[in-house]
Structures are given as structure tokens and as C-alpha cells.
Scaffold this motif. Sequence first.
Motif, mmCIF file in Angstrom:
data_model
loop_
_atom_site.group_PDB
_atom_site.id
_atom_site.type_symbol
_atom_site.label_atom_id
_atom_site.label_comp_id
_atom_site.label_asym_id
_atom_site.label_seq_id
_atom_site.Cartn_x
_atom_site.Cartn_y
_atom_site.Cartn_z
ATOM 1 N N LEU A 105 3.692 -1.431 -3.373
ATOM 2 C CA LEU A 105 2.607 -0.529 -2.985
ATOM 3 C C LEU A 105 2.764 0.825 -3.678
ATOM 4 N N GLN A 106 3.963 1.368 -3.654
ATOM 5 C CA GLN A 106 4.193 2.662 -4.301
ATOM 6 C C GLN A 106 3.955 2.583 -5.805
ATOM 7 N N GLU A 107 4.379 1.478 -6.419
ATOM 8 C CA GLU A 107 4.168 1.318 -7.863
ATOM 9 C C GLU A 107 2.681 1.256 -8.198
ATOM 10 N N LEU A 108 1.891 0.544 -7.382
ATOM 11 C CA LEU A 108 0.445 0.511 -7.619
ATOM 12 C C LEU A 108 -0.164 1.899 -7.440
ATOM 13 N N ARG A 109 0.312 2.642 -6.470
ATOM 14 C CA ARG A 109 -0.169 4.029 -6.307
ATOM 15 C C ARG A 109 0.170 4.863 -7.539
ATOM 16 N N ASN A 110 1.396 4.703 -8.049
ATOM 17 C CA ASN A 110 1.801 5.429 -9.255
ATOM 18 C C ASN A 110 0.946 5.050 -10.453
ATOM 19 N N ARG A 111 0.494 3.798 -10.472
ATOM 20 C CA ARG A 111 -0.320 3.311 -11.591
ATOM 21 C C ARG A 111 -1.810 3.548 -11.365
ATOM 22 N N LYS A 112 -2.137 4.311 -10.331
ATOM 23 C CA LYS A 112 -3.520 4.753 -10.053
ATOM 24 C C LYS A 112 -4.481 3.597 -9.785
ATOM 25 N N VAL A 113 -4.014 2.571 -9.081
ATOM 26 C CA VAL A 113 -4.872 1.447 -8.704
ATOM 27 C C VAL A 113 -5.837 1.908 -7.611
ATOM 28 N N LEU A 116 -8.783 -0.528 -1.596
ATOM 29 C CA LEU A 116 -10.002 -0.745 -0.820
ATOM 30 C C LEU A 116 -9.784 -0.485 0.664
ATOM 31 N N GLY A 117 -8.619 -0.075 1.024
ATOM 32 C CA GLY A 117 -8.281 0.224 2.416
ATOM 33 C C GLY A 117 -6.801 0.532 2.505
ATOM 34 N N GLU A 118 -6.355 0.737 3.723
ATOM 35 C CA GLU A 118 -4.953 1.033 3.973
ATOM 36 C C GLU A 118 -4.161 -0.262 4.167
ATOM 37 N N PRO A 119 -2.853 -0.228 3.923
ATOM 38 C CA PRO A 119 -2.019 -1.407 4.200
ATOM 39 C C PRO A 119 -2.104 -1.764 5.687
ATOM 40 N N PHE A 120 -1.997 -3.060 5.981
ATOM 41 C CA PHE A 120 -2.032 -3.506 7.364
ATOM 42 C C PHE A 120 -1.181 -4.757 7.517
#
Length: 148
Positions: A105-113, A116-120
Amino acid sequence: MWDVGMISRPNEARRIADLLQSSFMFRGLEHTAIASPDPLKLAEWYVHHLDFRINHSYDGNYFVRAKDGSMLEIIPSVGERLPQQMKDPGIRHLAVDVEDFDAALQELRNRKVQFLGEPFENQGNRLVFFSDGDGNILHLIKRDRPLP
């Protein structure tokens, strides 16, 4: 040979079922195709955002392979893309299996993905939905227990 007593011997029953299934020759899905207005650009999105690699291309079609061997074929699209909703008919999402949900999740955030919502959490599984460079829906999944 199979007999009714195998019901009480699940390992033997599973072995027989596996042998029967293998005799039909169908081994699984080899790849899934996605139509894109710019197949190379989308293939590169999978390379840069999900660590896939382009393993084959021909005539404007690109195959991208994940580390686990699963593949997508990205083909040229024709016509306009219609808006896509989560439960429209047809294929709705691709699930990306991860070992460490928080790190992925953090890596996708770093890669600016684009999320479509928050993790659940659902039935002990951790998920988060996001879209690829063309707007196709994907999600990360870390299962509590593998499916049977």
C-alpha cells in the motif's frame, strides 16, 4: 479405482479428483486481455507501478508478466471507453496478491497510484481498490487464509 469409501478418505478422493481434472487438459487461464487506446503506455504503467515486465510484444500488442507468472495482454482498443462502475456486467477488477499489505500500500502511494477508496477488511482479508493508467479497476489483497 474410485469407491464410495473414499468419501471418508479425503486425501484419496482429492488425488482421484486431481487425476480426473488433469485428464481434461485444461490447466487454467494463460492470460487476460485488456483493450487500451495506448497499449504501450498501459503496459509501461504495469511495469512502473506493479513491477510487471513486458515479456512479449507484436503488432502493437503487449504481454506483461507479474512475478508469480500471471499475464495480461494489452491490445489496441477501438471506439470510445464507456464509464465503468464496480458492478457493471463483465470483468470488474483484477486482484493483486501481496505478501505484506502495508508495504505494498505504501509503495503504491509512493508511486502516485489513484485509489478508489480507503483500505478495508472483509472476512479477515485486507483490500484496497485503485485504478490503472486507463481507469481499469484493480485491488490489492492479502488473504487471511488462501482460498481452497
